[in-house]
Every structure is written in structure tokens, then in C-alpha cells.
Scaffold this active site. Structure first.
Site, PDB file in Angstrom:
ATOM      1  N   LEU A  15      -0.221  -3.768  -7.892  1.00  0.00           N
ATOM      2  CA  LEU A  15       1.036  -4.483  -7.641  1.00  0.00           C
ATOM      3  C   LEU A  15       0.823  -5.988  -7.685  1.00  0.00           C
ATOM      4  CD1 LEU A  15       2.735  -2.295  -4.872  1.00  0.00           C
ATOM      5  CD2 LEU A  15       2.777  -2.063  -7.363  1.00  0.00           C
ATOM      6  N   ILE A  35     -10.285  -9.919  -2.430  1.00  0.00           N
ATOM      7  CA  ILE A  35     -11.736  -9.814  -2.178  1.00  0.00           C
ATOM      8  C   ILE A  35     -12.481  -9.483  -3.474  1.00  0.00           C
ATOM      9  CG2 ILE A  35     -11.752  -7.371  -1.502  1.00  0.00           C
ATOM     10  CD1 ILE A  35     -13.681  -8.261   0.810  1.00  0.00           C
ATOM     11  N   LEU A  53     -10.004 -11.151   3.779  1.00  0.00           N
ATOM     12  CA  LEU A  53      -8.955 -11.304   4.815  1.00  0.00           C
ATOM     13  C   LEU A  53      -9.551 -11.402   6.215  1.00  0.00           C
ATOM     14  CD1 LEU A  53      -6.384  -8.720   3.420  1.00  0.00           C
ATOM     15  CD2 LEU A  53      -6.021 -11.202   3.617  1.00  0.00           C
ATOM     16  N   GLY A  73      -2.372  -7.612   0.402  1.00  0.00           N
ATOM     17  CA  GLY A  73      -3.813  -7.348   0.498  1.00  0.00           C
ATOM     18  C   GLY A  73      -4.123  -6.277   1.525  1.00  0.00           C
ATOM     19  N   GLY A  74      -5.403  -5.907   1.596  1.00  0.00           N
ATOM     20  CA  GLY A  74      -5.858  -4.890   2.547  1.00  0.00           C
ATOM     21  C   GLY A  74      -6.040  -3.547   1.858  1.00  0.00           C
ATOM     22  N   SER A 111       4.687   0.232   4.250  1.00  0.00           N
ATOM     23  CA  SER A 111       4.646   1.467   3.459  1.00  0.00           C
ATOM     24  C   SER A 111       5.453   2.563   4.135  1.00  0.00           C
ATOM     25  CB  SER A 111       3.191   1.918   3.327  1.00  0.00           C
ATOM     26  OG  SER A 111       3.116   3.224   2.826  1.00  0.00           O
ATOM     27  N   HIS A 113       4.300   5.226   4.639  1.00  0.00           N
ATOM     28  CA  HIS A 113       3.353   5.987   5.463  1.00  0.00           C
ATOM     29  C   HIS A 113       3.384   5.563   6.929  1.00  0.00           C
ATOM     30  CE1 HIS A 113       2.138   8.258   2.060  1.00  0.00           C
ATOM     31  NE2 HIS A 113       2.034   7.130   1.365  1.00  0.00           N
ATOM     32  N   TYR A 136      -4.050   4.365   7.850  1.00  0.00           N
ATOM     33  CA  TYR A 136      -3.409   3.408   6.932  1.00  0.00           C
ATOM     34  C   TYR A 136      -1.947   3.182   7.341  1.00  0.00           C
ATOM     35  CZ  TYR A 136      -0.864   2.081   2.683  1.00  0.00           C
ATOM     36  OH  TYR A 136      -0.009   1.486   1.796  1.00  0.00           O
ATOM     37  N   LYS A 140       0.243  -0.121   8.959  1.00  0.00           N
ATOM     38  CA  LYS A 140       1.500  -0.671   8.440  1.00  0.00           C
ATOM     39  C   LYS A 140       2.537  -0.797   9.560  1.00  0.00           C
ATOM     40  CE  LYS A 140       0.162  -1.218   4.198  1.00  0.00           C
ATOM     41  NZ  LYS A 140      -0.057  -2.573   3.670  1.00  0.00           N
TER      42      LYS A 140
HETATM   43  C1  15L Z   1       1.341   3.921  -0.445  1.00  0.00           C
HETATM   44  O1  15L Z   1       1.513   3.236   0.550  1.00  0.00           O
HETATM   45  C2  15L Z   1       0.096   3.811  -1.240  1.00  0.00           C
HETATM   46  O2  15L Z   1      -0.435   2.510  -1.234  1.00  0.00           O
HETATM   47  C3  15L Z   1       0.239   4.325  -2.653  1.00  0.00           C
HETATM   48  O3  15L Z   1      -1.059   4.555  -3.160  1.00  0.00           O
HETATM   49  C4  15L Z   1       1.106   5.585  -2.779  1.00  0.00           C
HETATM   50  O4  15L Z   1       0.407   6.679  -2.368  1.00  0.00           O
HETATM   51  C5  15L Z   1       2.418   5.423  -2.026  1.00  0.00           C
HETATM   52  O5  15L Z   1       2.237   4.918  -0.729  1.00  0.00           O
HETATM   53  C6  15L Z   1       3.218   6.725  -1.906  1.00  0.00           C
HETATM   54  O6  15L Z   1       3.553   7.133  -0.802  1.00  0.00           O
HETATM   55  O7  15L Z   1       3.516   7.323  -2.945  1.00  0.00           O
END
Ligand code: 15L
Length: 274
Positions: A15, A35, A53, A73-74, A111, A113, A136, A140
């Protein structure tokens, strides 16, 4: 705000590279950092500095004079807690301290997630419970709350993009709901930087997918409306399902499956027992 340079972290990722190209083409002056080395020729209107970072002094220096920080980043996938800790938690603190010093706006690549354990049959507003589907996603949620804190306590403006699946094209059935096209992301980031006021804002980072699970956010405040849709890919993708029942049930898909140890599904309503 546009006249000042803009710092883009994670510039060497998929991205970041796309945004470096598109945002400079749109006339933005960018400071790129990552990085890992920048794999493309550095676009005109940009410079690249390699930095970690974890290094607060380096981040502060990079942000000097910037009007906005695009924090892409990250670590961007599920990893062990110890791997996430430095770049995603300490790194984020360095970003916010730099933004506070500079009076800069933060645009944070959050995200889906952060809310991944909501079920796919649920429709969510921006103020739904965080239900991270791993370390992860948890980082977020932490990032969004960091933005909440720095706006309430220091007046640092921030826009948190809960990005779905940002790829050139959707690749599976889940992405019929979660896909964000590259042009929609570019327009979103431009709007976040140029909007007159942002405050603390949260935006679902998805294109105008009719199958979306997400509604009601701060896009009107920012002046963004997605233009693309995953629907054209339906015929070729609706049978491409996650092989695991856990992955098919929850919005986070495959991320929910990693290291999953429950015998029964988590409750649909965040606070109920089953
Ligand atoms: C994300 O946050 C990830 O960085 C990416 O690799 C995808 O897996 C995306 O979500 C997703 O949920 O499709």
C-alpha cells in the site's frame, strides 16, 4: 495542510508503494520511510529515509515540519506478541508524540482485524465493540484508542481507517464484503489529509460493496465516498470460501483461525456468555 510535507510510514509495503506513486502524482510532497529499502525509483516530489519505528528520535526528525503523518508502517499480519510489540505499539507512540510536537494530523491504517470476531452475518456501526482476532488486530484497536487519547488530551487530529481487504482485485468470497480498491484508498487518504477538520474519526476502509457488513462512520466529515465495488467479481468468487468454519463465520476470516483453541464459537453478542 497540503502545502506542508506529509510523512508516509510503511512506504516499502504494497500500500505504501502505491500511495507513494499516486499521492506524489496528485501533487503531495512526501517523506517516505520504512525499515526496509524502498524497492522502486523514489517518485519526484518524495524523499526516502530508512528508519525503525522503534527509534523515537528518528521518527521525530522525520516528522519535523510535516502537516500530516500517514501511518501505514508496522507489522501488517498476525505475528507473535513480541514481534508486534515494537513496531505496532511502541512505534505508534512515537508517531503520536511526533504528531503532537508538530501539530500534525495522523491518518492511521487500522484494520478490520480490530473487530474480526464479530460474525459475518452481523452489520456493524463504527461504535461497535472492538473484537480483535489476534495480536495484530489488538494492536490496531490500541492504535485507534491512542488516537482517541491524543485527540481528547492534546487536540491531535486523527483519522482511523479500518481497512478491509485492500488489493488490486478481490480474491475470495469474503472480499465481496471487505474489498477496498486502490483508487478508493488513494481518494480516501487524499480526503483525510485535505479535510478542513477531522477531530477523532473512524472510517470503514471498504469500497461501495453491496455485500458490506459495515455502516455509519465519519466519511461525510472527511468528504469521501467510495466509487468502486467488488460486486462485478461475484460470479467468480462466491464459491471461494475459507476452508475452516471459524474463518467462514467471522468477519476477520483466516486471521480468526490462527492459533484458535476454543471448542465452541465465541458469543455473537460481545458480552453474552454463549
Ligand atoms: C489486513 O489487515 C492485512 O494487513 C491484510 O494482509 C489482509 O489480510 C486484510 O487485513 C484482510 O482482512 O483481508
Amino acid at each position: 495542510m497540503v502545502q506542508k510535507p506529509v510523512l508516509l510510514t510503511g512506504a516499502s509495503g504494497a500500500l505504501g508503494r502505491m500511495l507513494a506513486r499516486e499521492l506524489t502524482a496528485a501533487g503531495m510532497t512526501l517523506r517516505l520511510t520504512d525499515i526496509t529499502p524502498f524497492p522502486d525509483p523514489v517518485p519526484e516530489g518524495a524523499s526516502f529515509t530508512r528508519a525503525d519505528l522503534n527509534d523515537g528520535v528518528a521518527v521525530a526528525r522525520l516528522a519535523e515540519g510535516c502537516g500530516a503523518i500517514l501511518h501505514f508502517g508496522g507489522i501488517s499480519v498476525e505475528q507473535l506478541f513480541e514481534e508486534i510489540l515494537g513496531p505496532n505499539l511502541r512505534g505508534l507512540y512515537h508517531i503520536y508524540e511526533a504528531a503532537r510536537r508538530e501539530g500534525a494530523r495522523v491518518v492511521f491504517a487500522s484494520s478490520n482485524h480490530s473487530i474480526g470476531f464479530h460474525e459475518q452475518r452481523q452489520s456493524l456501526d463504527l461504535d461497535c465493540q472492538f473484537r480483535p482476532d489476534g495480536f495484530y488486530g489488538l494492536s490496531k484497536a490500541y492504535g485507534e484508542l491512542m488516537g482517541r487519547l491524543y485527540w481528547d488530551k492534546h487536540g491531535v487530529e486523527n483519522v482511523n481507517l479500518r481497512i478491509g481487504t485492500c488489493l488490486p482485485e478481490p480474491r475470495d468470497a469474503r472480499a465481496l464484503s471487505t474489498w477496498l480498491s486502490y483508487p478508493d484508498l488513494t481518494r480516501l487518504v487524499l480526503a483525510c489529509v485535505t479535510a478542513e477538520r477531522a477531530g477523532h474519526a473512524v472510517i470503514w476502509g471498504a469500497s461501495a460493496n453491496p455485500a458490506s457488513w459495515w455502516a455509519r462512520d465519519h466519511r461525510a466529515r472527511i468528504g469521501w465516498a467510495p466509487q468502486d465495488s467488488a460486486e462485478a467479481f461475484r460470479a467468480q468468487l462466491e464459491a471461494v470460501l475459507n476452508p475452516s468454519e471459524v474463518g467462514r463465520r467471522h468477519q476477520g476470516g483466516a486471521f480468526c483461525v490462527q492459533d484458535y483453541t476454543r471448542a465452541t464459537p465465541p458469543p455473537r453478542d460481545a458480552f453474552s456468555l454463549d
